[in-house]
Motif scaffolding. Structure first.
Motif, PDB file in Angstrom:
ATOM      1  N   LYS A   1       0.832  -1.201   0.000  1.00 26.91           N
ATOM      2  CA  LYS A   1       0.000   0.000   0.000  1.00 26.91           C
ATOM      3  C   LYS A   1       0.866   1.250   0.000  1.00 26.91           C
ATOM      4  CE  LYS A   1      -4.116  -1.810   0.213  1.00 26.91           C
ATOM      5  NZ  LYS A   1      -5.109  -1.580  -0.830  1.00 26.91           N
ATOM      6  N   ARG A   2       0.530   2.198  -0.860  1.00 28.90           N
ATOM      7  CA  ARG A   2       1.191   3.504  -0.885  1.00 28.90           C
ATOM      8  C   ARG A   2       0.186   4.518  -1.390  1.00 28.90           C
ATOM      9  NH1 ARG A   2       4.235   5.221   1.899  1.00 28.90           N
ATOM     10  NH2 ARG A   2       4.850   6.871   0.503  1.00 28.90           N
ATOM     11  N   HIS A   3       0.429   5.793  -1.063  1.00 25.39           N
ATOM     12  CA  HIS A   3      -0.333   6.862  -1.694  1.00 25.39           C
ATOM     13  C   HIS A   3       0.365   7.157  -3.020  1.00 25.39           C
ATOM     14  CE1 HIS A   3      -2.539  10.488  -2.479  1.00 25.39           C
ATOM     15  NE2 HIS A   3      -1.408  11.181  -2.519  1.00 25.39           N
ATOM     16  N   VAL A   4      -0.117   6.561  -4.080  1.00 22.18           N
ATOM     17  CA  VAL A   4       0.574   6.587  -5.370  1.00 22.18           C
ATOM     18  C   VAL A   4      -0.224   7.405  -6.382  1.00 22.18           C
ATOM     19  CG1 VAL A   4       1.384   5.157  -7.289  1.00 22.18           C
ATOM     20  CG2 VAL A   4       1.633   4.345  -4.943  1.00 22.18           C
ATOM     21  N   GLU A   5       0.479   8.263  -7.115  1.00 28.49           N
ATOM     22  CA  GLU A   5      -0.144   9.079  -8.147  1.00 28.49           C
ATOM     23  C   GLU A   5       0.159   8.543  -9.551  1.00 28.49           C
ATOM     24  OE1 GLU A   5       1.480  12.889  -7.344  1.00 28.49           O
ATOM     25  OE2 GLU A   5       0.363  13.163  -5.481  1.00 28.49           O
ATOM     26  N   THR A   6       1.374   8.016  -9.707  1.00 23.14           N
ATOM     27  CA  THR A   6       1.836   7.566 -11.023  1.00 23.14           C
ATOM     28  C   THR A   6       2.533   6.220 -10.896  1.00 23.14           C
ATOM     29  OG1 THR A   6       2.164   9.831 -11.818  1.00 23.14           O
ATOM     30  CG2 THR A   6       3.377   8.098 -12.967  1.00 23.14           C
ATOM     31  N   VAL A   7       2.299   5.362 -11.872  1.00 24.74           N
ATOM     32  CA  VAL A   7       3.039   4.107 -11.977  1.00 24.74           C
ATOM     33  C   VAL A   7       3.768   4.096 -13.316  1.00 24.74           C
ATOM     34  CG1 VAL A   7       2.928   1.589 -12.051  1.00 24.74           C
ATOM     35  CG2 VAL A   7       1.366   2.857 -10.552  1.00 24.74           C
ATOM     36  N   PHE A   8       5.091   4.027 -13.267  1.00 27.11           N
ATOM     37  CA  PHE A   8       5.872   3.808 -14.482  1.00 27.11           C
ATOM     38  C   PHE A   8       5.831   2.321 -14.795  1.00 27.11           C
ATOM     39  CE2 PHE A   8       7.355   8.025 -13.859  1.00 27.11           C
ATOM     40  CZ  PHE A   8       7.926   8.445 -15.056  1.00 27.11           C
ATOM     41  N   ILE A   9       5.260   1.982 -15.932  1.00 24.66           N
ATOM     42  CA  ILE A   9       5.238   0.594 -16.382  1.00 24.66           C
ATOM     43  C   ILE A   9       6.513   0.346 -17.178  1.00 24.66           C
ATOM     44  CG2 ILE A   9       3.994  -1.175 -17.669  1.00 24.66           C
ATOM     45  CD1 ILE A   9       2.426  -0.167 -15.295  1.00 24.66           C
ATOM     46  N   MET A  10       7.444  -0.378 -16.586  1.00 22.07           N
ATOM     47  CA  MET A  10       8.746  -0.619 -17.195  1.00 22.07           C
ATOM     48  C   MET A  10       8.626  -1.810 -18.144  1.00 22.07           C
ATOM     49  SD  MET A  10      10.850  -0.009 -13.661  1.00 22.07           S
ATOM     50  CE  MET A  10      12.469  -0.439 -14.307  1.00 22.07           C
ATOM     51  N   LEU A  11       8.525  -1.519 -19.433  1.00 16.94           N
ATOM     52  CA  LEU A  11       8.208  -2.533 -20.436  1.00 16.94           C
ATOM     53  C   LEU A  11       9.402  -3.395 -20.810  1.00 16.94           C
ATOM     54  CD1 LEU A  11       6.145  -0.134 -22.705  1.00 16.94           C
ATOM     55  CD2 LEU A  11       5.201  -1.926 -21.241  1.00 16.94           C
ATOM     56  N   GLY A  12      10.598  -2.839 -20.746  1.00 17.14           N
ATOM     57  CA  GLY A  12      11.800  -3.560 -21.139  1.00 17.14           C
ATOM     58  C   GLY A  12      12.941  -2.598 -21.378  1.00 17.14           C
ATOM     59  N   ASN A  13      14.137  -3.114 -21.581  1.00 13.31           N
ATOM     60  CA  ASN A  13      15.333  -2.277 -21.722  1.00 13.31           C
ATOM     61  C   ASN A  13      15.791  -2.069 -23.158  1.00 13.31           C
ATOM     62  OD1 ASN A  13      16.285  -4.314 -19.061  1.00 13.31           O
ATOM     63  ND2 ASN A  13      15.731  -2.177 -18.770  1.00 13.31           N
ATOM     64  N   SER A  14      15.204  -2.793 -24.108  1.00 12.01           N
ATOM     65  CA  SER A  14      15.669  -2.687 -25.494  1.00 12.01           C
ATOM     66  C   SER A  14      15.390  -1.303 -26.059  1.00 12.01           C
ATOM     67  CB  SER A  14      14.983  -3.737 -26.365  1.00 12.01           C
ATOM     68  OG  SER A  14      15.349  -5.034 -25.966  1.00 12.01           O
ATOM     69  N   CYS A  15      16.293  -0.864 -26.941  1.00 12.08           N
ATOM     70  CA  CYS A  15      16.129   0.452 -27.561  1.00 12.08           C
ATOM     71  C   CYS A  15      16.644   0.390 -28.993  1.00 12.08           C
ATOM     72  CB  CYS A  15      16.890   1.515 -26.776  1.00 12.08           C
ATOM     73  SG  CYS A  15      16.526   3.216 -27.310  1.00 12.08           S
ATOM     74  N   ASN A  16      16.076   1.223 -29.856  1.00 15.65           N
ATOM     75  CA  ASN A  16      16.482   1.270 -31.260  1.00 15.65           C
ATOM     76  C   ASN A  16      17.392   2.458 -31.551  1.00 15.65           C
ATOM     77  OD1 ASN A  16      14.522   3.152 -30.801  1.00 15.65           O
ATOM     78  ND2 ASN A  16      13.312   2.704 -32.623  1.00 15.65           N
TER      79      ASN A  16
END
Length: 371
Positions: free
Chosen positions: A6-21
């Motif tokens: 439990k936290r008072h949370v405003e935003t969740v960063f959904i970390m999809l993966g580390n790959s980059c183009n």
């Protein structure tokens, strides 16, 4: 009682993966990411997100899709959006991208779902810092300008100074406004050293930064005083407005007191960093896990606080005028980097704005006194 942390949370960063183009020369993640993330979604994260959303009532929860490069995981983005909508979870979405993988299908999807998309771009010097300029490609530029809620975010460095970045943003915003009837959102970050290889990007001319910031702050004050804001100055005025808001909050709302004991970004606290397996991280730019959605509250908090040096820097930060805007800075920056470059750039950005407002205040006071 819920089943998760439990936290008072405003935003969740959904970390999809580390790959980059792309291979940006100042990438924060290169020195900080040491293991890859899974892109297979654990269905439990939907239950977790739903609990967070319900805790926030009508506000719901904000999901920020993040990478690596988020668009490389477009199928996962679609899956998560589809499932949260199917469950009627109250949330909204956004992402930040380099834009290189953007397709017409993605544009249509983001527009249909009222998805703000921020494109990372360093203006006229982008090829020097990011090695590829999406706005130099006509097809990509057309797609980006078609986005319904477009933002631009640049990084101030020795290759890209505030004024020229904002001038470049202004040109894009002018084109965008002709198409949509409103302007782009803008953001500027300041480069900092997490172990980046291209150290020359840190050789910023602090005097130049300070001159430009003072000039833009003066422009902002003149526009505010006259009530006349020229359309050609939009990006400069919006940028300085944020400093003004921070100063007003610090000196008027908080009476000049800095009471924070944790990093101002809120990472780990009001901002959660969640991979699709259900692991939690102290920051979305690292691969160091500090728990899962099932971790007991105090164990999780202990792990978050352990990696946050804000308290250790507190005494020195309180002596610095830039604290009104910097608020202690990023917890990823080492003590060595803070001393050599980070704090110098933060001061060069904030102090001239403070000085401009002080000069304005003295001038207004003198006019009232008849001097």
């Amino acid at each position: 009682m819920g089943n998760f942390l439990k936290r008072h949370v405003e935003t969740v960063f959904i970390m999809l993966g580390n790959s980059c183009n792309m291979n940006c020369v100042y990438c924060l993640q290169h020195p900080l990411v040491h293991q890859s993330l899974s892109s297979k979604v654990n269905p439990e994260i939907y239950d977790f997100i739903e609990e967070l959303s319900k805790e926030n009532g009508e506000r719901g929860i904000h999901l920020q899709f993040y990478g690596g490069e988020p668009l490389l995981y477009f199928s996962v983005i679609k899956e998560i959006v589809s499932e949260t909508k199917r469950r009627h979870i109250k949330c909204n979405y956004s992402t930040i991208s380099n834009g290189r993988a953007l397709t017409d299908e993605m544009v249509d999807f983001f527009n249909a779902n009222d998805f703000p998309v921020t494109i990372s771009w360093d203006g006229y010097h982008t090829k020097e810092t990011r090695l590829f300029d999406v706005f130099s490609q006509s097809v990509l530029k057309e797609r980006i300008l078609r986005l319904k809620w477009l933002g631009l975010s640049g990084v101030i460095s020795s290759r890209a100074y505030p004024m020229e970045l904002l001038t470049a943003f202004q040109a894009i915003s002018d084109e965008y406004e002709k198409m949509h009837g409103y302007k782009v959102r803008i953001n500027l970050d300041a480069i900092f050293d997490t172990g980046i290889m291209e150290k020359s990007l840190l050789d910023v001319d602090y005097d130049r930064v300070a001159r430009e910031m003072h000039e833009m702050a003066t422009l902002y004050l003149k526009a505010s005083l006259s009530g006349v804001q020229e359309a050609r100055d939009y990006t400069k005025l919006v940028y300085i407005e944020r400093f003004f808001q921070q100063l007003r909050d610090f000196y008027i709302t908080k009476n000049g007191a800095w009471n924070r004991y944790t990093a101002p970004c809120g990472n780990g606290f009001t901002v959660l960093n969640l991979d699709v397996e259900g692991n939690l991280y102290p920051c979305h730019n690292t691969s160091e896990k500090i728990g899962t959605i099932h971790t007991p509250f105090f164990s999780y908090m202990e792990a978050v606080l352990k990696g946050d040096p804000t308290m250790r820097h507190r005494e020195k930060c309180l002596e610095c005028p830039a604290v009104s805007c910097c608020k202690g800075g990023c917890k990823l920056v080492t003590d060595k980097a803070r001393k050599e470059t980070y704090c110098k750039l933060k001061k060069a950005l904030a102090v001239p704005v403070i000085q401009a407002f002080e000069e304005y205040g003295r001038r207004m006071g003198g006019e009232r006194d008849g001097t």
